[in-house]
Design an enzyme around this catalytic site. Structure first.
Site, mmCIF file in Angstrom:
data_model
loop_
_atom_site.group_PDB
_atom_site.id
_atom_site.type_symbol
_atom_site.label_atom_id
_atom_site.label_comp_id
_atom_site.label_asym_id
_atom_site.label_seq_id
_atom_site.Cartn_x
_atom_site.Cartn_y
_atom_site.Cartn_z
ATOM 1 N N ILE A 106 0.852 -1.188 0.000
ATOM 2 C CA ILE A 106 0.000 0.000 0.000
ATOM 3 C C ILE A 106 0.884 1.233 0.000
ATOM 4 O O ILE A 106 1.852 1.315 0.771
ATOM 5 C CB ILE A 106 -0.930 0.005 1.232
ATOM 6 C CG1 ILE A 106 -1.876 -1.193 1.189
ATOM 7 C CG2 ILE A 106 -1.733 1.291 1.318
ATOM 8 C CD1 ILE A 106 -2.718 -1.342 2.445
ATOM 9 N N GLU A 134 -9.039 1.827 8.913
ATOM 10 C CA GLU A 134 -8.670 0.796 9.886
ATOM 11 C C GLU A 134 -7.251 1.056 10.373
ATOM 12 O O GLU A 134 -6.454 1.716 9.684
ATOM 13 C CB GLU A 134 -8.762 -0.596 9.246
ATOM 14 C CG GLU A 134 -7.851 -0.772 8.056
ATOM 15 C CD GLU A 134 -8.214 -1.971 7.196
ATOM 16 O OE1 GLU A 134 -7.286 -2.560 6.622
ATOM 17 O OE2 GLU A 134 -9.406 -2.296 7.064
ATOM 18 N N LYS A 136 -3.356 0.558 10.961
ATOM 19 C CA LYS A 136 -2.293 -0.102 10.202
ATOM 20 C C LYS A 136 -1.458 -0.899 11.201
ATOM 21 O O LYS A 136 -0.655 -0.346 11.942
ATOM 22 C CB LYS A 136 -1.426 0.905 9.466
ATOM 23 C CG LYS A 136 -0.343 0.268 8.596
ATOM 24 C CD LYS A 136 0.460 1.330 7.855
ATOM 25 C CE LYS A 136 1.521 0.686 6.973
ATOM 26 N NZ LYS A 136 2.516 -0.076 7.758
ATOM 27 N N LYS A 332 0.797 7.365 7.732
ATOM 28 C CA LYS A 332 1.665 6.895 8.811
ATOM 29 C C LYS A 332 1.678 7.856 9.999
ATOM 30 O O LYS A 332 1.512 9.067 9.848
ATOM 31 C CB LYS A 332 3.095 6.738 8.275
ATOM 32 C CG LYS A 332 3.236 5.691 7.182
ATOM 33 C CD LYS A 332 3.547 4.334 7.743
ATOM 34 C CE LYS A 332 4.956 4.268 8.285
ATOM 35 N NZ LYS A 332 5.290 2.909 8.791
#
Length: 690
Positions: A106, A134, A136, A332
């Site tokens: 991804i 969701e 990670k 992130k």
């Protein structure tokens, strides 16, 4: 044929006072075994997937034990049985298998602008979308395949097209059903993330630290190392879990990712409770901020969120590149840096018996290195810092190498530490002795926590220099039960035991046994250094050997005689006396002798042919060990030091010499000679080197 759950007697308040297995007929045993399998699967789901158990742990254990007894007595073999979760025979290597559908990566970034760009591209190609968000997960991605509701295969992600077949290992993970519940599709391939819960990770690391082993850096490393174990029994013994988050292929279909997420739990597949469906990218960004705040509360590691297009048709239209899906993006989190939370305080027992408290931390980035533990040095340091479990602390790397707790940033216990330093060794239960701020286990070489480091030291460069006996080998021997009590166990290992171990062949076994046999008549100085007496390195060991000549003379020497030896003061003399006054240590030395280890007496006379000469050695020598060469120099009145200085007369360079000593020699103008020139020097001084 599976029984009706409503009629299964082992679901609620199950009986555990079973009649004797011998009194059952084969038909009754088969029926009871099937009921037990069905009930245990149900209880696994309630415990591991729904977190809502309905029976006590000891009742569950009784049901599982009964099923094991039935299967053994009536040969009721079933590859889907819950009893298979305890593991099986080890495998030599993993087979490579092709995935039923590509397991792509991804696109990811920690930059919000790139998230907006992803959203603009998606809406530009397929119009308005809803997203599913969701966590990670920071674990190991796997593919699990079911046919007719039964687990038939599991594989690691590998290169995305094929991966390692880890079916036997995955069957041991209790949150992954071997048989699906409800009305599952005839064929179902799902993608999940195997992980080690944070509390289990810290407990597992604590055990490793207390055994004197290095802890895993983070839960992902622990998970990756476990899932690729060749022995399923090892995997079964480690606390792995799994979330499922993607249907890779299925004989049924769902119109949205959200519908998939609602359906998977009906089959007993565990999904994450924090998955949400949102209207647009702003809501997705808000979800990310919410999960960032919750990050420290979760019992599993996450390093961001994943944003996925919900509609299946739009996902298909968006497609994928050769490497990643075009309908998903990972936003992130920033890495944790310097400030983190203390989750455990463990006590590590070192080679010399010194007990060192260690803070086990949520993994944190310190100077580009992931740190999951930090030294607390000693009990006084804990008191001075006021650090305790639950505190947020700032971690730094002393000298850019050793992590240590610098200060408490957020105090959960108001300036005091409730951590109690143990009164006995946490491993061997021997009494602990205090020496100022330091604490020591009195178990000596018989303490199993000290065993690994003791054996590594015994066979290392500063010991008897046993080739092939490195840390990894010693750990393997301990894990396999070949080393249980002391270094003397080395001399009981035979070729058959070695060849049976993973990674060993006849030649490697013969080589190690030959190396061990060659150590049975070591020079006294080498043997003394190999014992790991605190503060007794190679130089001090040579002085002791030169002064006393025999092992028994060293063992029986009193403190006054020891203090008279060059390089031995009152502190070191006390350490030597304490070492040999320990009944456990003397027993190990006696055991070594019983196994044929006979340290050779040293020449106590010596000479003065090399008086006033200072020599440093670097690299490996072909005719002598470095320890033997150093002893030779000192036996004839010279000085063999470990570092080059302006007082050094010669640097003797063998094979693969250290560059730093060569550089120091150049800086100080010290002549560099090779082994042949060193031997010529000795002959010129009248020393017979044969």
């Amino acid at each position: 044929m599976a029984s009706d759950l409503d009629e299964n007697p082992f679901l609620r308040e199950p009986p555990t006072d079973f009649e004797s297995v011998e009194e059952l007929s084969a038909t009754a045993a088969r029926e009871q075994a099937e009921q037990l399998r069905e009930a245990i699967r149900h209880h696994d789901r309630r415990y591991y997937v729904e977190s809502d158990p309905v029976i006590a742990d000891r009742t569950y254990d009784a049901l599982l034990s009964r099923l094991e007894a039935l299967e053994a007595a009536f040969d009721l073999d079933d590859e889907d049985s819950p009893t298979r979760r305890v593991g099986g025979e080890p495998v030599e290597e993993f087979d490579t298998v092709e995935h039923v559908a590509p397991m792509l990566s991804i696109d990811q970034s920690g930059d919000a602008e790139e998230v907006y760009e992803f959203d603009e591209r998606v809406r530009g190609e397929v119009g308005p979308v809803e997203y599913v968000c969701e966590p990670k997960f920071d674990g190991v991605s796997i593919e699990v395949v079911y046919e007719d509701g039964r687990l038939i295969r599991a594989a690691t992600r590998g290169d995305g097209q094929e991966g390692d077949d880890v079916t036997r290992n995955v069957r041991t993970i209790r949150s992954i059903p071997q048989v699906l519940s409800g009305d599952p599709p005839e064929f179902l391939a799902v993608r999940g993330e195997v992980f080690m819960p944070r509390d289990a990770f810290q407990a597992y690391n604590r055990e490793r630290v207390e055994r004197g082993e290095d802890p895993f850096a983070n839960p992902r490393n622990a998970t990756a190392g476990t899932i690729r174990q060749h022995d399923p029994a090892v995997v079964a013994d480690r606390p792995l879990d799994c979330f499922f988050f993607e249907v890779l292929d299925s004989s049924d279909g769902w119109a949205t990712r959200w519908e998939e997420d609602q359906a998977l739990p009906e089959y007993g597949l565990k999904v994450n409770e924090h998955t949400e469906r949102v209207d647009g990218i702003e809501d997705a960004l808000a979800y990310r901020e919410e999960m960032l705040e919750r990050r420290d509360e979760l019992n599993y590691e996450i390093d961001g969120i994943v944003i996925k297009v919900d509609d299946a048709d739009k996902r298909e239209r968006l497609g994928a590149t050769a490497r990643h899906y075009r309908w998903a993006f990972a936003y992130k989190f920033p890495a944790r840096t310097e400030v983190t939370t203390v989750r455990e305080i463990a006590v590590q027992v070192g080679r010399t018996g010194r007990l060192t408290p260690v803070a086990l931390l949520d993994p944190v980035d310190v100077g580009g290195v992931t740190v999951s533990r930090a030294s607390l040095h000693n009990p006084e340091e804990i008191a001075d810092l006021g650090v305790d479990v639950g505190d947020k602390v700032r971690v730094e790397r002393a000298g850019d190498v050793i992590p240590q707790v610098a200060e408490v940033v957020e105090d959960e216990v108001h300036g005091e530490s409730h951590f109690e330093f143990p009164e006995t060794c946490p491993v061997c239960s021997s009494p602990i002795e205090r020496d100022g701020p330091m604490a020591y286990c009195t178990g000596g070489l018989a303490c199993t926590a000290q065993l690994r480091e003791s054996v590594v030291h015994y066979g290392g460069d500063d010991g008897l220099d046993i080739e092939g006996l490195g840390e990894r080998t010693v750990r393997q021997f301990i894990d396999e039960g070949l080393l249980t009590d002391s270094v003397a166990d080395l001399y009981e290992i035979d070729a058959d035991e070695l060849v049976a171990l993973e990674g060993w062949g006849e030649r490697s076994a013969e080589n190690l046994l030959a190396e061990l046999d060659a150590t049975k008549e070591p020079p006294l100085a080498d043997f003394l250094a190999a014992l790991g007496i605190p503060h007794v390195g190679a130089a001090t060991a040579r002085e002791l050997a030169r002064e006393f000549g025999t092992l028994d003379a060293v063992i029986d020497a009193d403190a006054e005689a020891l203090e008279a030896v060059p390089d031995v003061g009152s502190v070191v003399a006390g350490q030597i006396r304490d070492f040999f006054d320990s009944a456990a240590n003397r027993a190990v030395v006696a055991d070594l002798r019983d196994h044929g280890v006979d340290p050779q007496d040293a020449d106590v006379e010596g000479g003065d042919e090399l008086a006033g000469l200072t020599v440093v050695f670097t690299g490996s020598l072909s005719e002598h060990t470095r320890s033997e060469a150093q002893a030779l120099v000192e036996d004839h009145g010279g000085s063999a030091t470990s570092s080059v200085s302006g007082n050094t007369d010669y640097l003797v360079a063998g094979e693969n010499p250290g560059q730093s000593k060569r550089s120091d020699a150049d800086d100080e103008g010290v002549p560099v000679i090779d082994e042949a020139e060193f031997e010529e020097l000795l002959e010129e001084r009248g020393i017979d080197i044969e």
